[in-house]
Design a protein around this motif. Structure first.
Motif, PDB file in Angstrom:
ATOM      1  N   ILE A 124      -5.345  -3.417 -11.591  1.00 24.29           N
ATOM      2  CA  ILE A 124      -4.652  -3.946 -10.414  1.00 24.29           C
ATOM      3  C   ILE A 124      -4.938  -3.042  -9.213  1.00 24.29           C
ATOM      4  O   ILE A 124      -4.854  -1.819  -9.320  1.00 24.29           O
ATOM      5  CB  ILE A 124      -3.124  -4.026 -10.680  1.00 24.29           C
ATOM      6  N   LEU A 125      -5.293  -3.670  -8.096  1.00 27.11           N
ATOM      7  CA  LEU A 125      -5.543  -2.919  -6.860  1.00 27.11           C
ATOM      8  C   LEU A 125      -4.529  -3.378  -5.813  1.00 27.11           C
ATOM      9  O   LEU A 125      -4.544  -4.540  -5.393  1.00 27.11           O
ATOM     10  CB  LEU A 125      -6.975  -3.200  -6.369  1.00 27.11           C
ATOM     11  N   ILE A 126      -3.635  -2.457  -5.433  1.00 27.60           N
ATOM     12  CA  ILE A 126      -2.579  -2.806  -4.479  1.00 27.60           C
ATOM     13  C   ILE A 126      -2.896  -2.174  -3.126  1.00 27.60           C
ATOM     14  O   ILE A 126      -3.116  -0.968  -3.035  1.00 27.60           O
ATOM     15  CB  ILE A 126      -1.207  -2.304  -4.988  1.00 27.60           C
ATOM     16  N   GLU A 127      -2.946  -3.001  -2.098  1.00 26.16           N
ATOM     17  CA  GLU A 127      -3.236  -2.478  -0.765  1.00 26.16           C
ATOM     18  C   GLU A 127      -2.145  -2.932   0.201  1.00 26.16           C
ATOM     19  O   GLU A 127      -1.920  -4.135   0.375  1.00 26.16           O
ATOM     20  CB  GLU A 127      -4.623  -2.949  -0.312  1.00 26.16           C
ATOM     21  N   ASP A 128      -1.453  -1.957   0.790  1.00 32.67           N
ATOM     22  CA  ASP A 128      -0.397  -2.256   1.766  1.00 32.67           C
ATOM     23  C   ASP A 128      -0.985  -2.180   3.161  1.00 32.67           C
ATOM     24  O   ASP A 128      -1.746  -1.258   3.462  1.00 32.67           O
ATOM     25  CB  ASP A 128       0.760  -1.254   1.634  1.00 32.67           C
ATOM     26  N   ILE A 129      -0.624  -3.127   4.009  1.00 30.76           N
ATOM     27  CA  ILE A 129      -1.171  -3.157   5.365  1.00 30.76           C
ATOM     28  C   ILE A 129      -0.058  -2.815   6.362  1.00 30.76           C
ATOM     29  O   ILE A 129       1.005  -3.450   6.363  1.00 30.76           O
ATOM     30  CB  ILE A 129      -1.748  -4.558   5.681  1.00 30.76           C
ATOM     31  N   TYR A 130      -0.320  -1.802   7.150  1.00 27.46           N
ATOM     32  CA  TYR A 130       0.620  -1.381   8.197  1.00 27.46           C
ATOM     33  C   TYR A 130      -0.068  -1.482   9.547  1.00 27.46           C
ATOM     34  O   TYR A 130      -1.206  -1.060   9.693  1.00 27.46           O
ATOM     35  CB  TYR A 130       1.049   0.079   7.978  1.00 27.46           C
ATOM     36  N   GLU A 131       0.595  -2.088  10.515  1.00 29.74           N
ATOM     37  CA  GLU A 131       0.147  -2.008  11.912  1.00 29.74           C
ATOM     38  C   GLU A 131       1.417  -1.668  12.667  1.00 29.74           C
ATOM     39  O   GLU A 131       2.233  -2.540  12.912  1.00 29.74           O
ATOM     40  CB  GLU A 131      -0.417  -3.351  12.384  1.00 29.74           C
ATOM     41  N   ASP A 132       1.639  -0.417  12.968  1.00 29.20           N
ATOM     42  CA  ASP A 132       2.934   0.117  13.428  1.00 29.20           C
ATOM     43  C   ASP A 132       3.956   0.036  12.304  1.00 29.20           C
ATOM     44  O   ASP A 132       4.502   1.019  11.865  1.00 29.20           O
ATOM     45  CB  ASP A 132       3.480  -0.597  14.678  1.00 29.20           C
ATOM     46  N   LYS A 133       4.222  -1.196  11.862  1.00 29.39           N
ATOM     47  CA  LYS A 133       5.146  -1.318  10.732  1.00 29.39           C
ATOM     48  C   LYS A 133       4.492  -2.145   9.613  1.00 29.39           C
ATOM     49  O   LYS A 133       3.426  -2.730   9.807  1.00 29.39           O
ATOM     50  CB  LYS A 133       6.478  -1.918  11.163  1.00 29.39           C
ATOM     51  N   PHE A 134       5.195  -2.213   8.487  1.00 30.00           N
ATOM     52  CA  PHE A 134       4.664  -2.924   7.320  1.00 30.00           C
ATOM     53  C   PHE A 134       4.379  -4.398   7.662  1.00 30.00           C
ATOM     54  O   PHE A 134       5.223  -5.072   8.244  1.00 30.00           O
ATOM     55  CB  PHE A 134       5.671  -2.821   6.165  1.00 30.00           C
ATOM     56  N   GLN A 135       3.198  -4.867   7.283  1.00 24.33           N
ATOM     57  CA  GLN A 135       2.827  -6.263   7.525  1.00 24.33           C
ATOM     58  C   GLN A 135       2.767  -7.068   6.222  1.00 24.33           C
ATOM     59  O   GLN A 135       3.315  -8.153   6.142  1.00 24.33           O
ATOM     60  CB  GLN A 135       1.431  -6.339   8.167  1.00 24.33           C
ATOM     61  N   VAL A 163      -0.545 -12.372  -1.672  1.00 27.04           N
ATOM     62  CA  VAL A 163      -0.061 -11.801  -0.413  1.00 27.04           C
ATOM     63  C   VAL A 163       1.461 -11.857  -0.420  1.00 27.04           C
ATOM     64  O   VAL A 163       2.030 -12.937  -0.596  1.00 27.04           O
ATOM     65  CB  VAL A 163      -0.515 -12.635   0.811  1.00 27.04           C
ATOM     66  N   PHE A 164       2.089 -10.689  -0.258  1.00 26.03           N
ATOM     67  CA  PHE A 164       3.541 -10.652  -0.053  1.00 26.03           C
ATOM     68  C   PHE A 164       3.822 -10.088   1.327  1.00 26.03           C
ATOM     69  O   PHE A 164       3.209  -9.098   1.729  1.00 26.03           O
ATOM     70  CB  PHE A 164       4.222  -9.753  -1.098  1.00 26.03           C
ATOM     71  N   LYS A 165       4.741 -10.707   2.016  1.00 21.92           N
ATOM     72  CA  LYS A 165       5.072 -10.224   3.365  1.00 21.92           C
ATOM     73  C   LYS A 165       6.333  -9.369   3.352  1.00 21.92           C
ATOM     74  O   LYS A 165       6.800  -8.915   4.385  1.00 21.92           O
ATOM     75  CB  LYS A 165       5.219 -11.408   4.317  1.00 21.92           C
ATOM     76  N   LYS A 166       6.913  -9.186   2.162  1.00 23.21           N
ATOM     77  CA  LYS A 166       8.040  -8.255   2.008  1.00 23.21           C
ATOM     78  C   LYS A 166       7.557  -7.125   1.130  1.00 23.21           C
ATOM     79  O   LYS A 166       6.665  -7.323   0.298  1.00 23.21           O
ATOM     80  CB  LYS A 166       9.215  -8.954   1.315  1.00 23.21           C
ATOM     81  N   HIS A 167       8.199  -5.976   1.267  1.00 19.46           N
ATOM     82  CA  HIS A 167       7.760  -4.823   0.486  1.00 19.46           C
ATOM     83  C   HIS A 167       8.546  -4.749  -0.834  1.00 19.46           C
ATOM     84  O   HIS A 167       9.764  -4.781  -0.840  1.00 19.46           O
ATOM     85  CB  HIS A 167       7.957  -3.542   1.293  1.00 19.46           C
ATOM     86  N   TYR A 168       7.830  -4.688  -1.943  1.00 17.43           N
ATOM     87  CA  TYR A 168       8.459  -4.521  -3.271  1.00 17.43           C
ATOM     88  C   TYR A 168       7.822  -3.314  -3.954  1.00 17.43           C
ATOM     89  O   TYR A 168       6.766  -2.848  -3.513  1.00 17.43           O
ATOM     90  CB  TYR A 168       8.196  -5.758  -4.148  1.00 17.43           C
ATOM     91  N   ILE A 169       8.396  -2.837  -5.080  1.00 19.54           N
ATOM     92  CA  ILE A 169       7.720  -1.749  -5.806  1.00 19.54           C
ATOM     93  C   ILE A 169       6.620  -2.359  -6.686  1.00 19.54           C
ATOM     94  O   ILE A 169       6.683  -2.382  -7.917  1.00 19.54           O
ATOM     95  CB  ILE A 169       8.678  -0.838  -6.636  1.00 19.54           C
ATOM     96  N   ASN A 170       5.584  -2.845  -5.988  1.00 13.90           N
ATOM     97  CA  ASN A 170       4.518  -3.582  -6.680  1.00 13.90           C
ATOM     98  C   ASN A 170       3.769  -2.735  -7.698  1.00 13.90           C
ATOM     99  O   ASN A 170       3.245  -3.268  -8.681  1.00 13.90           O
ATOM    100  CB  ASN A 170       3.547  -4.167  -5.655  1.00 13.90           C
ATOM    101  N   GLN A 171       3.708  -1.422  -7.443  1.00 13.30           N
ATOM    102  CA  GLN A 171       3.015  -0.537  -8.395  1.00 13.30           C
ATOM    103  C   GLN A 171       3.631  -0.660  -9.804  1.00 13.30           C
ATOM    104  O   GLN A 171       2.965  -0.477 -10.811  1.00 13.30           O
ATOM    105  CB  GLN A 171       3.119   0.908  -7.880  1.00 13.30           C
ATOM    106  N   ILE A 172       4.927  -0.997  -9.829  1.00 20.64           N
ATOM    107  CA  ILE A 172       5.643  -1.149 -11.098  1.00 20.64           C
ATOM    108  C   ILE A 172       5.766  -2.636 -11.462  1.00 20.64           C
ATOM    109  O   ILE A 172       5.574  -3.033 -12.610  1.00 20.64           O
ATOM    110  CB  ILE A 172       7.050  -0.494 -10.977  1.00 20.64           C
ATOM    111  N   ILE A 173       6.083  -3.452 -10.460  1.00 21.99           N
ATOM    112  CA  ILE A 173       6.328  -4.879 -10.735  1.00 21.99           C
ATOM    113  C   ILE A 173       5.055  -5.583 -11.207  1.00 21.99           C
ATOM    114  O   ILE A 173       5.092  -6.385 -12.148  1.00 21.99           O
ATOM    115  CB  ILE A 173       6.890  -5.598  -9.484  1.00 21.99           C
TER     116      ILE A 173
END
Ligand code: BTN
Length: 233
Positions: free
Chosen positions: A114-125, A70-80
């Motif tokens: 690798i399965l990357i899922e970003d969670i947004y509730e109004d803004k990035f969570q 779990v990361f709470k900041k947004h990174y270019i995880n698709q590449i990292i």
């Protein structure tokens, strides 16, 4: 579901590591409960009963490596994320290749997904980065396992990946993309995308794949490609 406990193996001082013996999917669980976990938490499962892959595929694991971060900041995880695995495996003694966007192949066989899922509730969570690494090959898939390559423990593999991940998130995106390209098995190859042939030209700063079909360029955000000359999916 059995209980989740703090794993006392010293994986990494930067990550808080939890463990569960059996769960449906570490990604599904963390997607639902991320609010309870701090940034840089990981959940390792010995077994998943409903492991998920990209495009709603089933991810089968049989004593393999399954964990989600779990990361709470947004990174270019698709590449990292794939690059962290790549650099970890290099440190551990073998050099696989990255199939865009984030699969790891060794000898043209799939070693990790690798399965990357970003969670947004109004803004990035939060981002949930789910990593599955085969310890053994799966008969029905074009796959390979760590045990076919080298004798390594799951703990060493996970801790090396976490160390590489932590280093990468502090680098600038350009450096990360250039490093990723070095290990790509896609760049400069002819690939098939939606039944059409393209040459893979490069990766954009957002991690998208740049394609060319006789001068007509296309940027693909996140999808599935195959190779013309081999049956690699
Ligand atoms: C793929 O290749 O399609 C991605 C596979 C991702 C599998 C991992 S295992 C840990 C985490 N939990 C899941 O349910 N999926 C990811």
């Amino acid at each position: 579901m059995t209980s989740i406990y703090l794993d006392n193996y010293p994986y990494s001082k930067y990550f808080k590591c939890y463990h569960v013996s059996e769960i449906d999917s570490t990604n599904t669980f963390l997607k639902a409960t991320h609010i309870l976990f701090q940034d840089h938490s990981i959940l390792i499962a010995d077994n998943q009963t409903n492991g998920r892959g990209r495009f709603d595929r089933v991810w089968k694991s049989d004593n393999d490596i399954c964990f989600s971060i779990v990361f709470k900041k947004h990174y270019i995880n698709q590449i990292i994320a794939p690059l962290a695995l790549e650099l970890a495996f290099i440190r551990l003694g073998f050099v696989p290749a990255i199939k865009w966007p984030n699969d790891i192949y060794f000898n043209e066989k799939k070693l990790s997904g690798i399965l990357i899922e970003d969670i947004y509730e109004d803004k990035f969570q939060a981002s949930i980065i789910g990593i599955g690494i085969n310890m053994t090959s799966k008969k029905e898939f074009n796959s390979i396992g760590i045990n076919d390559i080298k004798k390594l423990s799951k703990e060493i593999i996970i801790s090396t990946i976490l160390e590489e991940y932590e280093k990468l998130i502090h680098l600038d995106d350009n450096t990360i993309i250039n490093e990723y390209i070095k290990y790509s098995m896609v760049i400069n190859r002819t690939i098939i995308y939606h039944d059409k042939e393209y040459k893979a030209l490069g990766i954009t700063k957002d991690g998208h794949l740049l394609l060319d079909n006789n001068g007509i360029k296309k940027e693909v955000q996140c999808d599935e490609i195959t190779f013309k000359e081999a049956i690699i999916k």
